[in-house]
Design a protein around this motif. Structure first.
Motif, PDB file in Angstrom:
ATOM      1  N   ARG A 271       0.849  -1.194   0.000  1.00  0.00           N
ATOM      2  CA  ARG A 271       0.000   0.000   0.000  1.00  0.00           C
ATOM      3  C   ARG A 271       0.888   1.249   0.000  1.00  0.00           C
ATOM      4  N   VAL A 272       0.713   2.063  -1.029  1.00  0.00           N
ATOM      5  CA  VAL A 272       1.512   3.279  -1.187  1.00  0.00           C
ATOM      6  C   VAL A 272       0.602   4.444  -1.523  1.00  0.00           C
ATOM      7  N   ASP A 273       1.064   5.659  -1.238  1.00  0.00           N
ATOM      8  CA  ASP A 273       0.301   6.832  -1.641  1.00  0.00           C
ATOM      9  C   ASP A 273       0.479   7.099  -3.126  1.00  0.00           C
ATOM     10  N   SER A 274       1.644   6.702  -3.657  1.00  0.00           N
ATOM     11  CA  SER A 274       1.908   6.809  -5.097  1.00  0.00           C
ATOM     12  C   SER A 274       3.111   5.939  -5.405  1.00  0.00           C
ATOM     13  N   GLU A 275       3.391   5.764  -6.681  1.00  0.00           N
ATOM     14  CA  GLU A 275       4.554   4.967  -7.083  1.00  0.00           C
ATOM     15  C   GLU A 275       5.856   5.616  -6.619  1.00  0.00           C
ATOM     16  N   ASN A 276       5.789   6.922  -6.326  1.00  0.00           N
ATOM     17  CA  ASN A 276       6.984   7.603  -5.813  1.00  0.00           C
ATOM     18  C   ASN A 276       7.504   6.920  -4.545  1.00  0.00           C
ATOM     19  N   SER A 277       6.574   6.408  -3.721  1.00  0.00           N
ATOM     20  CA  SER A 277       6.974   5.774  -2.466  1.00  0.00           C
ATOM     21  C   SER A 277       7.718   4.460  -2.715  1.00  0.00           C
ATOM     22  N   VAL A 278       7.393   3.786  -3.811  1.00  0.00           N
ATOM     23  CA  VAL A 278       8.124   2.559  -4.165  1.00  0.00           C
ATOM     24  C   VAL A 278       9.579   2.916  -4.462  1.00  0.00           C
ATOM     25  N   ALA A 279       9.779   3.950  -5.254  1.00  0.00           N
ATOM     26  CA  ALA A 279      11.146   4.386  -5.571  1.00  0.00           C
ATOM     27  C   ALA A 279      11.866   4.881  -4.320  1.00  0.00           C
ATOM     28  N   ALA A 280      11.128   5.571  -3.446  1.00  0.00           N
ATOM     29  CA  ALA A 280      11.736   6.082  -2.210  1.00  0.00           C
ATOM     30  C   ALA A 280      12.153   4.936  -1.297  1.00  0.00           C
ATOM     31  N   MET A 281      11.331   3.889  -1.230  1.00  0.00           N
ATOM     32  CA  MET A 281      11.668   2.738  -0.381  1.00  0.00           C
ATOM     33  C   MET A 281      12.890   2.009  -0.929  1.00  0.00           C
TER      34      MET A 281
ATOM     35  N   GLU B 174      23.389  -6.523 -10.071  1.00  0.00           N
ATOM     36  CA  GLU B 174      22.234  -7.423 -10.073  1.00  0.00           C
ATOM     37  C   GLU B 174      21.175  -6.955  -9.088  1.00  0.00           C
ATOM     38  N   ALA B 175      21.596  -6.569  -7.889  1.00  0.00           N
ATOM     39  CA  ALA B 175      20.648  -6.084  -6.885  1.00  0.00           C
ATOM     40  C   ALA B 175      20.005  -4.771  -7.321  1.00  0.00           C
ATOM     41  N   ARG B 176      20.808  -3.881  -7.911  1.00  0.00           N
ATOM     42  CA  ARG B 176      20.254  -2.601  -8.357  1.00  0.00           C
ATOM     43  C   ARG B 176      19.231  -2.809  -9.475  1.00  0.00           C
ATOM     44  N   ALA B 177      19.552  -3.703 -10.392  1.00  0.00           N
ATOM     45  CA  ALA B 177      18.611  -3.972 -11.488  1.00  0.00           C
ATOM     46  C   ALA B 177      17.331  -4.616 -10.972  1.00  0.00           C
ATOM     47  N   LEU B 178      17.460  -5.457  -9.960  1.00  0.00           N
ATOM     48  CA  LEU B 178      16.296  -6.107  -9.365  1.00  0.00           C
ATOM     49  C   LEU B 178      15.346  -5.071  -8.770  1.00  0.00           C
ATOM     50  N   LEU B 179      15.897  -4.108  -8.050  1.00  0.00           N
ATOM     51  CA  LEU B 179      15.063  -3.074  -7.430  1.00  0.00           C
ATOM     52  C   LEU B 179      14.528  -2.091  -8.471  1.00  0.00           C
ATOM     53  N   ALA B 180      15.358  -1.741  -9.431  1.00  0.00           N
ATOM     54  CA  ALA B 180      14.904  -0.808 -10.471  1.00  0.00           C
ATOM     55  C   ALA B 180      13.719  -1.386 -11.231  1.00  0.00           C
ATOM     56  N   GLY B 181      13.725  -2.694 -11.421  1.00  0.00           N
ATOM     57  CA  GLY B 181      12.639  -3.326 -12.144  1.00  0.00           C
ATOM     58  C   GLY B 181      11.319  -3.311 -11.399  1.00  0.00           C
ATOM     59  N   CYS B 182      11.341  -2.989 -10.127  1.00  0.00           N
ATOM     60  CA  CYS B 182      10.106  -2.924  -9.325  1.00  0.00           C
ATOM     61  C   CYS B 182       9.382  -1.582  -9.479  1.00  0.00           C
ATOM     62  N   ILE B 183      10.057  -0.598 -10.033  1.00  0.00           N
ATOM     63  CA  ILE B 183       9.471   0.746 -10.133  1.00  0.00           C
ATOM     64  C   ILE B 183       8.745   0.875 -11.467  1.00  0.00           C
ATOM     65  N   ARG B 184       7.448   1.127 -11.402  1.00  0.00           N
ATOM     66  CA  ARG B 184       6.639   1.278 -12.618  1.00  0.00           C
ATOM     67  C   ARG B 184       6.714   2.734 -13.075  1.00  0.00           C
ATOM     68  N   LEU B 185       7.531   2.960 -14.074  1.00  0.00           N
ATOM     69  CA  LEU B 185       7.830   4.322 -14.507  1.00  0.00           C
ATOM     70  C   LEU B 185       6.570   5.090 -14.898  1.00  0.00           C
ATOM     71  N   GLN B 186       5.647   4.422 -15.546  1.00  0.00           N
ATOM     72  CA  GLN B 186       4.450   5.112 -16.030  1.00  0.00           C
ATOM     73  C   GLN B 186       3.605   5.664 -14.886  1.00  0.00           C
ATOM     74  N   ARG B 187       3.833   5.152 -13.662  1.00  0.00           N
ATOM     75  CA  ARG B 187       3.008   5.584 -12.530  1.00  0.00           C
ATOM     76  C   ARG B 187       3.717   6.589 -11.630  1.00  0.00           C
ATOM     77  N   LEU B 188       4.962   6.905 -11.943  1.00  0.00           N
ATOM     78  CA  LEU B 188       5.640   7.970 -11.193  1.00  0.00           C
ATOM     79  C   LEU B 188       5.046   9.324 -11.566  1.00  0.00           C
ATOM     80  N   SER B 189       5.083  10.233 -10.619  1.00  0.00           N
ATOM     81  CA  SER B 189       4.618  11.585 -10.943  1.00  0.00           C
ATOM     82  C   SER B 189       5.613  12.235 -11.899  1.00  0.00           C
TER      83      SER B 189
END
Length: 290
Positions: A195-205, A220-235
């Protein structure tokens, strides 16, 4: 069966030596069966005295922390009993025994560990157990075979960190979050149950976790986390002003294309994007990421 010696060591140091029987090792472990029956598996140390028969020594190298867990696996092969008491010992102990039993291919021990794990409640899974689960090779290599364990681990993740913003604001939860291995963080961030207020919080986490690591995470770890951020939903402001300045967020060729597609869509489709374009135009420049 014929007796031998089993060693568990690290680098050049022998940390532990156990007398074992070749027939027991072969009957319970495919790993030891293959190794014992292969040529050159044994070393022959000094006889240890006149008239003494030379001992046959089989070496296995494990980390110092795993020596007691390796002894537990060997004892199980003799007794069919785990060195683990439900309700008294930490689940992380059970997971460590399971990991080594899987590594040395002791299927009965693996099955016994899985049965004990099935008795655990979600709340029984502590921080060390979560870390042990998400760094255990069997779960990464064959998640389908351990689906029930993964479900329990994910339920514990959600029970602790399902609300992203409060989790980042709580010092206690933040400390637990940054101690997780990258696969656990990725499982959390990629879940629709977060549960997030926006996709920004996913990137912040993700940035919070990266910044708290003692050593910079690998690609590998950085790519794994980057892949979790849905760019289209960022402000638009986060997409254009914050994300490009995150040093850990690497742009692959495919990722760069997705990024610019997201930028174009965000700038043209909403009031915040249009405001950014207007502000940039008033400053006399073109779009920030056109």
């Amino acid at each position: 069966g014929e007796g031998g010696g089993g060693k568990a060591g690290h680098e050049d140091d022998v940390l532990d030596t156990s007398a074992v029987h070749a027939c027991v090792m072969c009957a319970n472990s495919q790993h030891f069966r293959d190794k014992l029956l292969s040529s050159g598996a044994f070393s022959l140390p000094d006889a240890g005295g006149a008239g003494a028969a030379p001992a046959r020594v089989l070496e296995e190298r494990v980390s110092p922390d795993d020596v007691p867990h390796m002894r537990s696996v060997v004892r199980f092969m003799y007794t069919d009993k785990l060195d683990y008491v439900h309700g008294e010992d930490s689940p992380s102990l059970l997971i460590s025994i399971l990991r080594l039993a899987d590594q040395f291919r002791v299927p009965d021990c693996v099955a016994a560990c899985c049965r004990e794990f099935g008795k655990l409640r979600v709340d029984d899974i502590d921080g060390p157990a979560l870390c042990a689960l998400y760094t255990m090779p069997p779960l990464a290599e064959d998640p389908a075979a351990h689906a029930s364990m993964l479900v329990t681990a994910e339920e514990r993740l959600y029970s602790l960190f399902a609300d992203a913003v409060p989790a980042m604001r709580s010092a206690e939860l933040r400390a637990q979050l940054v101690a997780l291995p990258p696969r656990a963080v990725a499982a959390l961030l990629s879940s629709d149950r977060l549960r997030v207020d926006s996709e920004n919080s996913v990137a912040a986490m993700a940035s919070l976790w990266v910044g708290a690591q003692a050593a910079p995470p690998g690609p590998e770890a950085r790519a794994l986390l980057a892949g979790c951020i849905r760019l289209q939903r960022l402000s638009p402001s986060y997409l254009c002003g914050v994300l490009p300045n995150l040093t850990w967020y690497g742009f692959t060729n495919e990722g760069a294309a997705s990024y610019f597609q997201a930028v174009q869509a965000q700038l043209l489709s909403g009031p915040e994007g249009r405001a950014l374009l207007q502000a940039q135009a008033m400053r006399g420049g073109g779009p920030a990421a056109a």
